[in-house]
Design a protein around this motif. Sequence first.
Motif, PDB file in Angstrom:
ATOM      1  N   GLN A  61      -0.773   2.139   3.434  1.00  0.00           N
ATOM      2  CA  GLN A  61       0.207   1.491   4.288  1.00  0.00           C
ATOM      3  C   GLN A  61       1.628   1.943   3.966  1.00  0.00           C
ATOM      4  O   GLN A  61       1.932   2.359   2.848  1.00  0.00           O
ATOM      5  CB  GLN A  61       0.105  -0.020   4.101  1.00  0.00           C
ATOM      6  CG  GLN A  61      -1.270  -0.582   4.428  1.00  0.00           C
ATOM      7  CD  GLN A  61      -1.652  -0.379   5.882  1.00  0.00           C
ATOM      8  OE1 GLN A  61      -1.025  -0.934   6.779  1.00  0.00           O
ATOM      9  NE2 GLN A  61      -2.681   0.424   6.120  1.00  0.00           N
ATOM     10  N   THR A  88       5.938   7.941   2.307  1.00  0.00           N
ATOM     11  CA  THR A  88       7.255   7.321   2.184  1.00  0.00           C
ATOM     12  C   THR A  88       8.185   8.185   1.345  1.00  0.00           C
ATOM     13  O   THR A  88       9.371   8.348   1.663  1.00  0.00           O
ATOM     14  CB  THR A  88       7.121   5.924   1.546  1.00  0.00           C
ATOM     15  OG1 THR A  88       6.190   5.154   2.310  1.00  0.00           O
ATOM     16  CG2 THR A  88       8.456   5.214   1.503  1.00  0.00           C
ATOM     17  N   GLU A 130      -0.350   2.158  -0.965  1.00  0.00           N
ATOM     18  CA  GLU A 130       0.812   2.413  -0.132  1.00  0.00           C
ATOM     19  C   GLU A 130       1.064   3.912  -0.099  1.00  0.00           C
ATOM     20  O   GLU A 130       0.864   4.627  -1.072  1.00  0.00           O
ATOM     21  CB  GLU A 130       2.016   1.641  -0.663  1.00  0.00           C
ATOM     22  CG  GLU A 130       1.828   0.136  -0.496  1.00  0.00           C
ATOM     23  CD  GLU A 130       2.963  -0.674  -1.072  1.00  0.00           C
ATOM     24  OE1 GLU A 130       3.536  -1.475  -0.322  1.00  0.00           O
ATOM     25  OE2 GLU A 130       3.262  -0.521  -2.277  1.00  0.00           O
ATOM     26  N   SER A 131       1.536   4.380   1.040  1.00  0.00           N
ATOM     27  CA  SER A 131       1.499   5.803   1.342  1.00  0.00           C
ATOM     28  C   SER A 131       2.552   6.611   0.594  1.00  0.00           C
ATOM     29  O   SER A 131       3.728   6.223   0.510  1.00  0.00           O
ATOM     30  CB  SER A 131       1.682   6.004   2.849  1.00  0.00           C
ATOM     31  OG  SER A 131       1.701   7.377   3.160  1.00  0.00           O
ATOM     32  N   LEU A 144      -3.394  -4.956   0.186  1.00  0.00           N
ATOM     33  CA  LEU A 144      -2.381  -4.011   0.654  1.00  0.00           C
ATOM     34  C   LEU A 144      -2.844  -3.135   1.808  1.00  0.00           C
ATOM     35  O   LEU A 144      -2.013  -2.553   2.507  1.00  0.00           O
ATOM     36  CB  LEU A 144      -1.920  -3.130  -0.516  1.00  0.00           C
ATOM     37  CG  LEU A 144      -1.318  -3.879  -1.712  1.00  0.00           C
ATOM     38  CD1 LEU A 144      -0.995  -2.909  -2.837  1.00  0.00           C
ATOM     39  CD2 LEU A 144      -0.070  -4.646  -1.287  1.00  0.00           C
ATOM     40  N   CYS A 145      -4.159  -2.993   1.981  1.00  0.00           N
ATOM     41  CA  CYS A 145      -4.694  -2.163   3.068  1.00  0.00           C
ATOM     42  C   CYS A 145      -5.724  -2.950   3.869  1.00  0.00           C
ATOM     43  O   CYS A 145      -6.903  -2.556   3.936  1.00  0.00           O
ATOM     44  CB  CYS A 145      -5.335  -0.891   2.513  1.00  0.00           C
ATOM     45  SG  CYS A 145      -4.282   0.083   1.458  1.00  0.00           S
ATOM     46  N   LEU A 165       6.564   1.063  -4.477  1.00  0.00           N
ATOM     47  CA  LEU A 165       5.394   1.733  -3.902  1.00  0.00           C
ATOM     48  C   LEU A 165       4.237   1.620  -4.886  1.00  0.00           C
ATOM     49  O   LEU A 165       4.395   1.928  -6.074  1.00  0.00           O
ATOM     50  CB  LEU A 165       5.689   3.210  -3.637  1.00  0.00           C
ATOM     51  CG  LEU A 165       6.837   3.520  -2.674  1.00  0.00           C
ATOM     52  CD1 LEU A 165       7.124   5.013  -2.663  1.00  0.00           C
ATOM     53  CD2 LEU A 165       6.510   3.031  -1.277  1.00  0.00           C
ATOM     54  N   PRO A 173       5.503   0.833   3.399  1.00  0.00           N
ATOM     55  CA  PRO A 173       6.153  -0.406   2.964  1.00  0.00           C
ATOM     56  C   PRO A 173       6.821  -1.126   4.135  1.00  0.00           C
ATOM     57  O   PRO A 173       7.472  -0.494   4.974  1.00  0.00           O
ATOM     58  CB  PRO A 173       7.190   0.083   1.942  1.00  0.00           C
ATOM     59  CG  PRO A 173       6.690   1.407   1.492  1.00  0.00           C
ATOM     60  CD  PRO A 173       5.993   2.010   2.664  1.00  0.00           C
TER      61      PRO A 173
END
Length: 700
Positions: free
Chosen positions: A334, A365, A361-362, A695-696, A356, A336
Amino acid sequence: MRRKPATPTALIDRAAPELFLSRELAALEFNFRVLAQARDVRVPLLERLRYLSIVANNLDEFFEVRVAMLKHHHHFGSAAPGPDGLASGELLTRIRKRVLTLVAAQYATWRNELGPALDAEGIRFLTRDRWTDRQKRWLQGYFENEVLPVLSPLGLDPAHPFPRILNKTLNLAVVLKGRDAFGREGHMALVRAPRSLPRIIRLPDEVCEPGEHYVFLAELLQGFVDQMFPGFKVAGSYQFRVTRNSELMVEEAGMENLARALSEELLGRGYARPVRLEIGNDCPKSIASMLMTNFELEESDVYRCDGPVNIIRAGTVYDGLDRPDLKFPRFTPQLPKAFDASKCKFEVLRDRDVLLHHPYESFATVVDLLRQAAQDPAVLAIKQTLYRAGADTPLVDLLVEAARNGKDVTVVIELRARFDEEANIRLATRLQEAGVQVVYGVVGFKTHAKMLLIVRREDDVLRRYVHLSTGNYHQANSRAYTDIGLMTSDAEIGDDLHKVFQQLSGLGPMIELKRLLHSPFTLYKSVMAKIDRETANALAGKPARIVAKLNALNEAHVIEALYRASQAGVEIDLIVRGACTLRPGIPGISERIRVRSIVGRFLEHSRVYWFANDGTPEIYCASADWMERNLMRRIEVAFPILDPVLAARVYEETLANYLDDNTQAWLLQSDGSYVRADPGNATPHTAQQFLLDKLCPTPA
């Protein structure tokens, strides 16, 4: 409520070897935990196959580096015992005993568990006795057309001495009967599999029943070995593989050009001193003795494999198989929530810090931040460290773009990142050709810190934007490793990072930092001071606790300090993925220390240190483990999480969450063994799955 003050404790006797586990044996134990994943029927089948390959790869690196250096020092009599007190000869003996157990378990898992399970799913690795006539005809054609033309079998005789065998390559030793063109009898030959050939061959659907069918290259070579030696009768063919010392021994003193010296050293890495010989289980003693003689190895260096000697290659089929039912469920990292796609990231970071947590989380970013910096006319300078970047990272393209856009770009590349040296030399060359200022770090100290600094002009004021991370700027790793990254415009952190880059590129003097802990200068002293502070608090009757998440722990002075803290009454929880040389649970010494290792879907890589600090907790994320090399001989950075909300999040997600894990956790015992946690009647909790769910979340 204040506790009753504890009684001051006696000093720890560092000379007492019973207080320390062996670093090498502790590293080996990690592979037993990984192998347990390969044997766990709750894990998707193709993931189990991947874990088996990871064990094989880890063993390769263990011999290439740890065993190679140990043998080197033992040979020259320069190996002083470590804190565990084990002499090098005794340690090598213990390593062999443990590796034999691991290798036997590894191949038993392949033969008895994974092989049959894969067969049942239509994924078959075919040995010669399982080839149908149609398959054998196709394989013969493949051998004659694709393999035989690139082979160069070598007969051994006084005119054709034993050749140089490249590190970790597949080979056959072939025994021949008959006379050659010159009337000579009794021959031995070697067949080296060229690196250009695939190690696993997929058979076409038209010659197979439904499913996926594969043949190891070694099996193919042995199946048609007679065609390589027309006129001879093949009396036997036997697989072997040699592992060599891969630790580069570049002498930096007096060196004029590190990149050139490394390039020259890399040319010989594949032919360095052998340290291990793997042979097929069917290899006769006479052939094994011949190989041992030529590689100058002893019986204790030989490991028999009850299956393919290059079992590591089995995992290469993973990516090519479209079997989502046999893999971990897919997830989408994902972005943020702090970043609105329509907003400039610099605007967001002026107002707040952004955390992050990879891989949930990706990493995109970070890429987007650098992309904005490369294209933003207000950005004047970019400074970044690269330890492992990977071939597919878009960051390099953006650094090149930034330089071409007229920005001052400085990149600190660690050329000595083990097994990435060649890639990093190529990377440095490419960046230099684009006008990027490339720095190789500091002689004698690897630059292991993960840092990005962006300098931007805003209303006639220069503002610094920072990204710091526990993990590398590596696209693939960001999907497989757990790491913490922090984006901030905090002025003190930015100023600290500016000074660190100045020191790296300008050979500057000792610097004082306000927020960052900096190895090899203040990180070790700060960690020791914070442990001692918890010890003092416990002795004063105050609440005292330490929680740390690390990849490894072996620094003897840190361990001694933790023992003293435990004696004083400090509660200590350590989450150590790999090698830990501290012994928990020793009466009177480490009763209050608990050590656990989490082995799951993702490789645990984040380092987080938390100290109770008498009710005002401190939490740091870092690139450094509590190891002698990280604390003393590397450039490392530990960064504080200053935002209370983000600090609480880091604690909950990376520490409390992992301490609650009762399914993927392994608990270290005082004797160095690990016992897997069992939820019993409690609700099962898996730390990584908890974070995936949090988170996902899967779209409804």
